[in-house]
Scaffold this active site. Structure first.
Site, PDB file in Angstrom:
ATOM      1  N   GLY A 165      -5.816  -6.700   0.882  1.00 23.67           N
ATOM      2  CA  GLY A 165      -6.175  -6.600   1.750  1.00 23.67           C
ATOM      3  C   GLY A 165      -4.655  -5.125   1.478  1.00 23.67           C
ATOM      4  O   GLY A 165      -4.706  -4.175   0.854  1.00 23.67           O
ATOM      5  N   GLU A 166      -4.953  -4.517   3.322  1.00 21.06           N
ATOM      6  CA  GLU A 166      -4.192  -2.840   3.299  1.00 21.06           C
ATOM      7  C   GLU A 166      -4.820  -1.878   2.984  1.00 21.06           C
ATOM      8  O   GLU A 166      -3.997  -0.566   2.615  1.00 21.06           O
ATOM      9  CB  GLU A 166      -2.753  -3.325   2.586  1.00 21.06           C
ATOM     10  CG  GLU A 166      -1.545  -4.591   3.428  1.00 21.06           C
ATOM     11  CD  GLU A 166      -0.805  -4.728   2.501  1.00 21.06           C
ATOM     12  OE1 GLU A 166       0.101  -3.496   2.105  1.00 21.06           O
ATOM     13  OE2 GLU A 166       0.300  -5.477   2.921  1.00 21.06           O
ATOM     14  N   GLY A 167      -5.243  -1.680   2.106  1.00 19.23           N
ATOM     15  CA  GLY A 167      -6.018  -0.617   1.070  1.00 19.23           C
ATOM     16  C   GLY A 167      -4.764  -0.978  -0.134  1.00 19.23           C
ATOM     17  O   GLY A 167      -5.741   0.509  -1.042  1.00 19.23           O
ATOM     18  N   GLU A 217      -7.225  -2.447   6.307  1.00 14.63           N
ATOM     19  CA  GLU A 217      -7.056  -2.465   7.093  1.00 14.63           C
ATOM     20  C   GLU A 217      -5.894  -3.956   7.387  1.00 14.63           C
ATOM     21  O   GLU A 217      -5.220  -4.087   6.333  1.00 14.63           O
ATOM     22  CB  GLU A 217      -8.252  -3.913   7.332  1.00 14.63           C
ATOM     23  CG  GLU A 217      -8.637  -4.197   6.527  1.00 14.63           C
ATOM     24  CD  GLU A 217      -8.250  -4.974   5.462  1.00 14.63           C
ATOM     25  OE1 GLU A 217      -7.361  -5.360   6.235  1.00 14.63           O
ATOM     26  OE2 GLU A 217      -7.974  -5.410   4.606  1.00 14.63           O
ATOM     27  N   VAL A 248       0.727  -0.844  -0.359  1.00 16.03           N
ATOM     28  CA  VAL A 248       0.150   0.106   0.425  1.00 16.03           C
ATOM     29  C   VAL A 248       0.524   1.768  -0.079  1.00 16.03           C
ATOM     30  O   VAL A 248       0.889   1.906  -0.324  1.00 16.03           O
ATOM     31  CB  VAL A 248      -0.520   0.154   1.350  1.00 16.03           C
ATOM     32  CG1 VAL A 248      -0.118   0.474   2.524  1.00 16.03           C
ATOM     33  CG2 VAL A 248      -2.190   1.715   0.795  1.00 16.03           C
TER      34      VAL A 248
END
EC number: 2.4.2.21
Length: 344
Positions: A310-312, A169, A92
């Site tokens: 994930g992570e954005g 997240e 990210v």
């Protein structure tokens, strides 16, 4: 807790659509970019929307159920990945730098003391949730505190001029929490919305199914968002839901990432249905539950890249498309300004 979210006024729809249609192109030739431009215009209530101070928030928290072996990775990976975010070394970070997106990590409930750090907001509710297989994940007081803190974070961004926020997240075990929340709030079969998460093998996936069934046997299936959040949520999911609601209150565009972020949106949307028009769905995750979530919400994502990190990351990758929609509406010539014949 009440959230004052107003639906975008549709009164500008015709004017924005006329501006889109008068650009130097055949009608509809830019496809979903045109629809996205219209959405941005309605959110901002202008025919000339601009993206200002875009920001990605990554909410991190630990889950008590992770200690039961519900994930392929140990719980320590949560704080280790937060350190990676702060060092600028995660996916990210790379994608945010590429698109000049600001990035802030929110410690919503990580079982680690980070101290004061640049790029980190200490919003810790507790050092991880309780194990929802045995007891509710959080108390009503903790849930409400997480929602309120998330709202404050979004409002602070708005004060600083931000009008678009992407959500990400980090939390080992949070796909399991997302599965339970999705099952509770949509009624979709739990098996349909439970996947391999960070990479469980067949035995690990079977164990995950057993543990989630045990959790449901204990806590039941609360269909109200606040009850489901307290039973099975994570502090990062609760705080993210609060931030989404707070951002919509300020008429910001919400850039929604994958499965876990969408589970937070399901909570937020159940609290305040008017949030949905403010949401842009970045991508379709490879996690099977995400397709079910999107179908339940009756929305289509911008991209399908088989992401499951994930992570954005999906939000950061989709941001240039959102920027392109605004730029096209503002900067592309019209038939009139370019002197191009539009007769068919």
């Amino acid at each position: 807790m009440d959230f004052a979210i107003s639906l975008p006024d549709p009164g500008l729809t015709a004017a924005i659509q006329h501006r889109i249609d008068r650009k130097t192109k055949p009608l509809g030739a830019l496809g979903r970019i045109e629809a996205l431009a219209l959405q941005l215009g309605l959110i901002q209530q202008t025919a000339a929307p601009r993206i200002r101070q875009p920001h990605v928030l990554v909410f991190a928290g630990d889950h008590g159920a992770a200690r039961a072996g519900i994930s392929a990775f140990p719980q320590d990976v949560t704080w280790q990945m937060v350190e990676n975010f702060l060092a600028g070394g995660a996916a990210v970070n790379v994608f945010c730098r590429q698109t000049e997106l600001a990035l802030t990590v929110i410690d919503s409930g990580v079982n680690h003391d980070f101290g004061r750090r640049d790029g980190l907001v200490d919003a810790k509710i507790a050092p991880g949730t309780a194990n929802y297989i045995e007891t509710p994940a959080m108390s009503a007081q903790q849930r409400d505190a997480a929602l309120a803190r998330g709202r404050e974070l979004a409002h602070a961004l708005a004060v600083n001029g931000c009008n678009l926020v992407g959500f990400g997240e980090m939390g080992i075990g949070n796909t399991a929490s997302a599965s339970l929340l999705t099952h509770c709030l949509t009624g979709i079969d739990l098996a349909t919305v439970t996947g391999r998460g960070t990479g469980l093998d067949d035995a690990g996936l079977a164990r995950k199914h057993r543990l989630l069934a045990q959790a449901l046997a204990r806590g039941g299936r609360p269909s109200d968002p606040l009850g489901a959040l307290a039973e099975y949520g994570g502090f990062e999911i609760a705080m993210m839901a609060g931030a989404m609601l707070g951002a919509a209150e300020k008429r910001m565009t919400l850039l929604i990432d994958g499965f876990i972020v969408t589970s937070a949106l399901l909570v937020a949307q159940a609290i305040a249905p008017a949030i949905l028009p403010y949401c842009v769905f970045a991508h379709r995750s490879k996690e099977p539950g995400h397709t079910a979530q999107l179908a339940h919400l009756r929305v289509e994502p911008l991209m399908e890249l088989d992401l499951r990190l994930g992570e954005g990351t999906g939000a950061a990758l989709a941001f240039p498309l959102v920027q392109a929609a605004a730029n096209f509406l503002n900067d592309m010539a019209s038939f009139d300004s370019a002197g191009v014949d539009d007769r068919v």
